[in-house]
Design a protein around this motif. Structure first.
Motif, PDB file in Angstrom:
ATOM      1  N   GLY A  41       0.807  -1.219   0.000  1.00  0.00           N
ATOM      2  CA  GLY A  41       0.000   0.000   0.000  1.00  0.00           C
ATOM      3  C   GLY A  41       0.833   1.258   0.000  1.00  0.00           C
ATOM      4  N   GLU A  42       1.820   1.337  -0.869  1.00  0.00           N
ATOM      5  CA  GLU A  42       2.729   2.480  -0.892  1.00  0.00           C
ATOM      6  C   GLU A  42       2.767   3.101  -2.281  1.00  0.00           C
ATOM      7  N   SER A  53       2.318   5.820   2.418  1.00  0.00           N
ATOM      8  CA  SER A  53       1.811   4.462   2.597  1.00  0.00           C
ATOM      9  C   SER A  53       0.516   4.514   3.403  1.00  0.00           C
ATOM     10  N   THR A  54      -0.346   3.551   3.144  1.00  0.00           N
ATOM     11  CA  THR A  54      -1.649   3.504   3.778  1.00  0.00           C
ATOM     12  C   THR A  54      -2.107   2.058   3.915  1.00  0.00           C
ATOM     13  N   LYS A  55      -3.146   1.848   4.707  1.00  0.00           N
ATOM     14  CA  LYS A  55      -3.731   0.515   4.825  1.00  0.00           C
ATOM     15  C   LYS A  55      -4.550   0.236   3.577  1.00  0.00           C
ATOM     16  N   SER A  57      -7.082  -2.812   1.306  1.00  0.00           N
ATOM     17  CA  SER A  57      -7.904  -4.025   1.344  1.00  0.00           C
ATOM     18  C   SER A  57      -7.754  -4.730   0.003  1.00  0.00           C
ATOM     19  N   THR A  60      -8.611  -2.534  -3.128  1.00  0.00           N
ATOM     20  CA  THR A  60      -7.837  -1.334  -3.403  1.00  0.00           C
ATOM     21  C   THR A  60      -7.077  -1.457  -4.719  1.00  0.00           C
TER      22      THR A  60
END
Length: 78
Positions: A41-42, A53-55, A57, A60
């Motif tokens: 997630g980057e 960067s993020t969380k 699923s 996504t």
């Protein structure tokens, strides 16, 4: 007398447009230099080395990660 049945070809399948995988950096404005990594997630720029960067699923996509980056920059500046 019976009419001959005409054979119609099936309608072609509708293809979805391909989504971008590289984007313009919000910091240095270089086109097509930001890439995304969907495993972690980057989103990162290859020129100025800024990253976000993020969380994520399983739904996504790359554009989702990139679109959150400028929003997080605006939130940090406020």
């Amino acid at each position: 007398m019976a009419r001959k049945k005409s054979s119609k070809k099936p309608a072609p399948k509708k293809r979805w447009p391909k989504l971008d995988k590289t984007f313009t950096c919000p910091f240095c404005n270089n086109a097509d230099n930001c890439g995304t990594n969907l495993l972690i997630g980057e989103a990162a720029c290859h020129v100025c080395h800024e990253s976000y960067s993020t969380k994520i699923s399983f739904l996504t996509e790359a554009i989702d990660i990139y679109s959150l980056w400028p929003d997080a920059c605006e939130a940090a500046n406020s």
